[in-house]
Write an enzyme that holds these catalytic residues in place. Structure first.
Site, PDB file in Angstrom:
ATOM      1  N   VAL A 109       0.859  -1.179   0.000  1.00 34.84           N
ATOM      2  CA  VAL A 109       0.000   0.000   0.000  1.00 34.84           C
ATOM      3  C   VAL A 109       0.894   1.226   0.000  1.00 34.84           C
ATOM      4  CG1 VAL A 109      -1.805   1.259   1.225  1.00 34.84           C
ATOM      5  CG2 VAL A 109      -1.780  -1.244   1.285  1.00 34.84           C
ATOM      6  N   CYS A 110       0.637   2.147  -0.902  1.00 36.35           N
ATOM      7  CA  CYS A 110       1.357   3.423  -0.935  1.00 36.35           C
ATOM      8  C   CYS A 110       2.870   3.183  -1.053  1.00 36.35           C
ATOM      9  CB  CYS A 110       0.979   4.224   0.303  1.00 36.35           C
ATOM     10  SG  CYS A 110       1.400   5.970   0.268  1.00 36.35           S
ATOM     11  N   THR A 111       3.660   3.815  -0.200  1.00 38.17           N
ATOM     12  CA  THR A 111       5.113   3.706  -0.322  1.00 38.17           C
ATOM     13  C   THR A 111       5.666   2.392   0.216  1.00 38.17           C
ATOM     14  OG1 THR A 111       5.434   4.904   1.758  1.00 38.17           O
ATOM     15  CG2 THR A 111       5.458   6.199  -0.295  1.00 38.17           C
ATOM     16  N   THR A 129       2.668   3.626  -6.786  1.00 43.00           N
ATOM     17  CA  THR A 129       2.729   4.069  -5.399  1.00 43.00           C
ATOM     18  C   THR A 129       2.023   5.417  -5.330  1.00 43.00           C
ATOM     19  OG1 THR A 129       4.196   4.466  -3.505  1.00 43.00           O
ATOM     20  CG2 THR A 129       4.990   5.199  -5.671  1.00 43.00           C
TER      21      THR A 129
END
Length: 322
Positions: A109-111, A129
């Protein structure tokens, strides 16, 4: 069937919603699937115990990575500003690399994508990302094909998502893969989510990505454009204002901003239209004229092409007017 084991990997200064959002999606499926077919969720970290998120909320990891053994169904790495330190934790990254081999699928998730990339799990794959970190991911990991406008990317057994709430979109897609569209739709309704969010993450990122030019004539042109969106903003007009030839103006403008003059003008016009849709009840026709698109149909096409949604859809979801 046995419960699907979902393991979330956290680390100091993680983003708490990267964990709790997808966690809630998996948890909600218990309303519609038998317990034996649902999800058993665990939280692991470098060491067991409390792990502080980037905004001061502590989450308790039930076990450390070395105690997390056995087969996994889904391994999810959360994101957050602490990813910059976590990628240098050789024990954490080594465990992630090994654990991925005993998981049916791996996600970030995300970074959290930076940890997957450091572990070599994104090499030769497409990934995404948070929009603000896509350029960094592409620069630091050239073997990864970064697709910056996607909400989430599913490439084989590896999944990645855009920033923060996009982790819920990713988890919802996993639920659909596991239990079918009826269950995913039911979970989405309960959480007041889109089953499939319209558009990509361009609708959430700032569109003014052009670099600030060093030459004053170009900066003056940019300022003038912002105040004259409904005017003729062709290269000829802009070059005249900069007192340059069209050819030289085009070359220099692109070299200093990263955009052609035409692309820059459209970007500014789109940004202005977005602001009006968010903050006023001005009609789409009037916005189209005032921002230099001429007709509502033209604005509609440019919004769909750039943001993946119509002006009406954008206003419905982001309007702050009234």
């Amino acid at each position: 069937m046995t419960q699907r084991r979902v393991v979330f990997l956290v680390y100091p200064r993680f983003q708490v919603l990267d964990l709790t959002g997808p966690h809630e999606v998996f948890a909600q499926t218990a309303r519609w699937v038998p317990e034996s077919e649902g999800y058993a969720v665990e939280i692991v970290a470098g060491r067991p115990g409390a792990v502080r998120s980037c905004h001061g909320i502590d989450v308790v990891a039930g076990s450390g990575v070395q105690q997390c053994e056995g087969p996994l169904d889904t391994l999810v790495v959360v994101g957050g500003p602490g990813d910059r330190e976590a990628v240098d934790d050789e024990e954490l990254v080594g465990w992630l690399r090994a654990a991925a081999g005993r998981a049916r699928r791996v996600a970030a998730v995300c970074t959290g994508a930076f940890l997957l990339a450091r572990a070599g799990l994104l090499d030769g794959r497409r990934a995404v990302t948070h929009w603000a970190a896509c350029e960094r991911l592409a620069h630091e990991h050239p073997d990864v094909t970064v697709t910056p406008d996607q909400i989430f990317v599913h490439d084989g057994a590896v999944w990645t998502s855009a920033g923060i709430t996009a982790g819920m979109d990713l988890a919802l897609a996993m639920v659909e893969e596991d239990h079918g569209p009826e269950v995913s739709r039911a979970v989405a309704r309960m959480l007041v989510m889109f089953v499939q969010r319209p558009g990509g993450q361009a609708q959430f990122s700032t569109q003014l990505a052009a670099q600030r030019p060093t030459r004053k004539p170009l900066r003056d042109v940019q300022a003038w454009v912002a105040d004259h969106l409904a005017d003729d903003l062709t290269v000829r007009v802009l070059a005249e204002r900069a007192n340059m030839s069209e050819r030289n103006f085009t070359r220099v403008f692109r070299a200093e901003t990263g955009l052609t003059p035409a692309a820059y003008v459209e970007t500014v016009r789109i940004e202005a239209a977005r602001a009006l849709l968010e903050t006023t009840d001005t009609t789409v026709d009037a916005i189209a004229r005032g921002c230099g698109f001429g007709f509502a149909e033209t604005l509609h096409r440019r919004f769909k092409r750039t943001l993946g949604v119509t002006p009406g859809q954008y206003r419905h979801h982001f309007s702050r007017a009234g």
